[in-house]
Design an enzyme around this catalytic site. Sequence first.
Site, PDB file in Angstrom:
ATOM      1  N   LYS A 178      78.328  46.759  36.446  1.00  0.00           N
ATOM      2  CA  LYS A 178      78.713  45.684  37.376  1.00  0.00           C
ATOM      3  C   LYS A 178      78.896  44.375  36.617  1.00  0.00           C
ATOM      4  O   LYS A 178      78.008  43.957  35.881  1.00  0.00           O
ATOM      5  CB  LYS A 178      77.624  45.505  38.448  1.00  0.00           C
ATOM      6  CG  LYS A 178      77.930  44.404  39.451  1.00  0.00           C
ATOM      7  CD  LYS A 178      76.973  44.457  40.630  1.00  0.00           C
ATOM      8  CE  LYS A 178      75.692  43.701  40.418  1.00  0.00           C
ATOM      9  NZ  LYS A 178      75.840  42.232  40.419  1.00  0.00           N
ATOM     10  N   THR A 224      70.957  38.851  50.621  1.00  0.00           N
ATOM     11  CA  THR A 224      69.512  39.055  50.808  1.00  0.00           C
ATOM     12  C   THR A 224      68.726  37.766  50.577  1.00  0.00           C
ATOM     13  O   THR A 224      67.539  37.713  50.865  1.00  0.00           O
ATOM     14  CB  THR A 224      68.982  40.164  49.884  1.00  0.00           C
ATOM     15  OG1 THR A 224      69.581  39.999  48.609  1.00  0.00           O
ATOM     16  CG2 THR A 224      69.327  41.529  50.425  1.00  0.00           C
ATOM     17  N   ASP A 260      82.134  42.410  40.802  1.00  0.00           N
ATOM     18  CA  ASP A 260      81.334  41.851  41.905  1.00  0.00           C
ATOM     19  C   ASP A 260      81.623  40.353  42.045  1.00  0.00           C
ATOM     20  O   ASP A 260      80.806  39.518  41.665  1.00  0.00           O
ATOM     21  CB  ASP A 260      79.858  42.123  41.590  1.00  0.00           C
ATOM     22  CG  ASP A 260      78.900  41.593  42.640  1.00  0.00           C
ATOM     23  OD1 ASP A 260      79.326  41.357  43.777  1.00  0.00           O
ATOM     24  OD2 ASP A 260      77.711  41.412  42.308  1.00  0.00           O
ATOM     25  N   ASP A 269      87.784  33.824  51.466  1.00  0.00           N
ATOM     26  CA  ASP A 269      88.747  32.715  51.575  1.00  0.00           C
ATOM     27  C   ASP A 269      89.714  33.085  52.692  1.00  0.00           C
ATOM     28  O   ASP A 269      89.488  34.065  53.417  1.00  0.00           O
ATOM     29  CB  ASP A 269      89.468  32.542  50.225  1.00  0.00           C
ATOM     30  CG  ASP A 269      89.878  31.100  49.950  1.00  0.00           C
ATOM     31  OD1 ASP A 269      90.491  30.499  50.854  1.00  0.00           O
ATOM     32  OD2 ASP A 269      89.584  30.581  48.857  1.00  0.00           O
ATOM     33  N   LYS A 289      82.837  38.994  45.073  1.00  0.00           N
ATOM     34  CA  LYS A 289      82.563  38.617  46.475  1.00  0.00           C
ATOM     35  C   LYS A 289      83.583  37.602  47.000  1.00  0.00           C
ATOM     36  O   LYS A 289      83.239  36.491  47.407  1.00  0.00           O
ATOM     37  CB  LYS A 289      81.151  38.047  46.628  1.00  0.00           C
ATOM     38  CG  LYS A 289      80.038  38.994  46.211  1.00  0.00           C
ATOM     39  CD  LYS A 289      78.662  38.386  46.537  1.00  0.00           C
ATOM     40  CE  LYS A 289      77.514  39.288  46.129  1.00  0.00           C
ATOM     41  NZ  LYS A 289      77.279  39.364  44.668  1.00  0.00           N
ATOM     42  N   ARG A 322      67.642  45.234  35.580  1.00  0.00           N
ATOM     43  CA  ARG A 322      66.603  45.134  34.551  1.00  0.00           C
ATOM     44  C   ARG A 322      65.842  46.409  34.222  1.00  0.00           C
ATOM     45  O   ARG A 322      65.525  46.626  33.033  1.00  0.00           O
ATOM     46  CB  ARG A 322      65.649  43.987  34.934  1.00  0.00           C
ATOM     47  CG  ARG A 322      66.332  42.631  34.779  1.00  0.00           C
ATOM     48  CD  ARG A 322      65.668  41.546  35.568  1.00  0.00           C
ATOM     49  NE  ARG A 322      65.908  41.711  37.012  1.00  0.00           N
ATOM     50  CZ  ARG A 322      65.456  40.889  37.945  1.00  0.00           C
ATOM     51  NH1 ARG A 322      64.732  39.833  37.590  1.00  0.00           N
ATOM     52  NH2 ARG A 322      65.731  41.106  39.211  1.00  0.00           N
TER      53      ARG A 322
HETATM   54  O1  C5P Z   1      67.774  43.552  37.703  1.00  0.00           O
HETATM   55  P1  C5P Z   1      67.996  44.004  39.126  1.00  0.00           P
HETATM   56  O2  C5P Z   1      67.895  45.510  39.289  1.00  0.00           O
HETATM   57  O3  C5P Z   1      67.128  43.257  40.104  1.00  0.00           O
HETATM   58  O4  C5P Z   1      69.521  43.611  39.403  1.00  0.00           O
HETATM   59  C1  C5P Z   1      70.096  43.867  40.667  1.00  0.00           C
HETATM   60  C2  C5P Z   1      71.515  43.386  40.676  1.00  0.00           C
HETATM   61  O5  C5P Z   1      71.991  43.510  42.006  1.00  0.00           O
HETATM   62  C3  C5P Z   1      71.707  41.929  40.292  1.00  0.00           C
HETATM   63  O6  C5P Z   1      72.994  41.806  39.657  1.00  0.00           O
HETATM   64  C4  C5P Z   1      71.694  41.205  41.609  1.00  0.00           C
HETATM   65  O7  C5P Z   1      72.416  40.019  41.603  1.00  0.00           O
HETATM   66  C5  C5P Z   1      72.377  42.241  42.502  1.00  0.00           C
HETATM   67  N1  C5P Z   1      72.080  42.124  43.920  1.00  0.00           N
HETATM   68  C6  C5P Z   1      70.797  42.147  44.441  1.00  0.00           C
HETATM   69  N2  C5P Z   1      70.597  42.047  45.783  1.00  0.00           N
HETATM   70  C7  C5P Z   1      71.639  41.937  46.594  1.00  0.00           C
HETATM   71  C8  C5P Z   1      72.928  41.923  46.093  1.00  0.00           C
HETATM   72  C9  C5P Z   1      73.127  42.020  44.744  1.00  0.00           C
HETATM   73  O8  C5P Z   1      69.841  42.272  43.684  1.00  0.00           O
HETATM   74  N3  C5P Z   1      71.429  41.896  47.885  1.00  0.00           N
END
Ligand code: C5P
Length: 239
Positions: free
Chosen positions: A37, A123, A64, A69, A66, A213
């Site tokens: 992503k 979220t 991603d 507009d 998003k 992560r």
């Molecule tokens: O490191 P981690 O697993 O928390 O990363 C989750 C990814 O998903 C990040 O790029 C974060 O911005 C994205 N994301 C999220 N929650 C959402 C939408 C996107 O954690 N509701």
Amino acid sequence: MDVITPRVPIIVALDYANAADALAMARALAGSGCAVKVGKELFTAEGPAIVGRLSELGLPVFLDLKFHDIPNTVAGASRAAAALGAWMINVHASGGREMLVAAREAIATAAARPLLIAVTVLTSFDRGRLAEIGLDIEPAVQVERLARLTREAGLDGVVCSPREITVVKKLGRDFLAVTPGVRPPGSAQDDQQRIATPAAAVAAGADWLVIGRPITRAAAPAAAVADIAASLVAPTTSN
Ligand code: C5P
């Protein structure tokens, strides 16, 4: 142009500020069968070429960005994203029906049509934050409303948290649920609040897991992808 399809239902978030770091992680992931992503930070810093460079490594790209507009602008942006060879792109469902339909129609004739996904409610919003922007309802109610609109507009699915998968899948088994907030058992929760294990999210109906992560900070990222993929396969019982 051929769009590569992931072999495992895992999208690794490349949350990096520069191409060197992102490509180093991508090389570590090449061959693992996952997708990656690219978000606003990496895209803004490095430009559209990063999509092609990741695709060249055999990694399908979820772009991603998003989009949100007026319909004509989102249609143009979606067409441009499809032309980059992205495997999945997204827009905000709150852009409304005409915007969603315009995005879908704009990519319908692309040489390789990407999956088109809508974000329902970020979220980072809770009930209080929604009230501040004039929506005095529970976030889950708004998620369901926007997921339904997205389905009616003919998009492929939505991004949703693990706790919303059931509501989303009620709209159709083929309506995709792309789910962040996923943590393998025993890994750090980081700043994620409402988490589920990969196996639980898939059991609830998630089609694609967005994981950052726990994979990018693993000593062996490709092995982490393989371990998570293996955890999704129901163990066979022997007798
Ligand atoms: O490191 P981690 O697993 O928390 O990363 C989750 C990814 O998903 C990040 O790029 C974060 O911005 C994205 N994301 C999220 N929650 C959402 C939408 C996107 O954690 N509701």
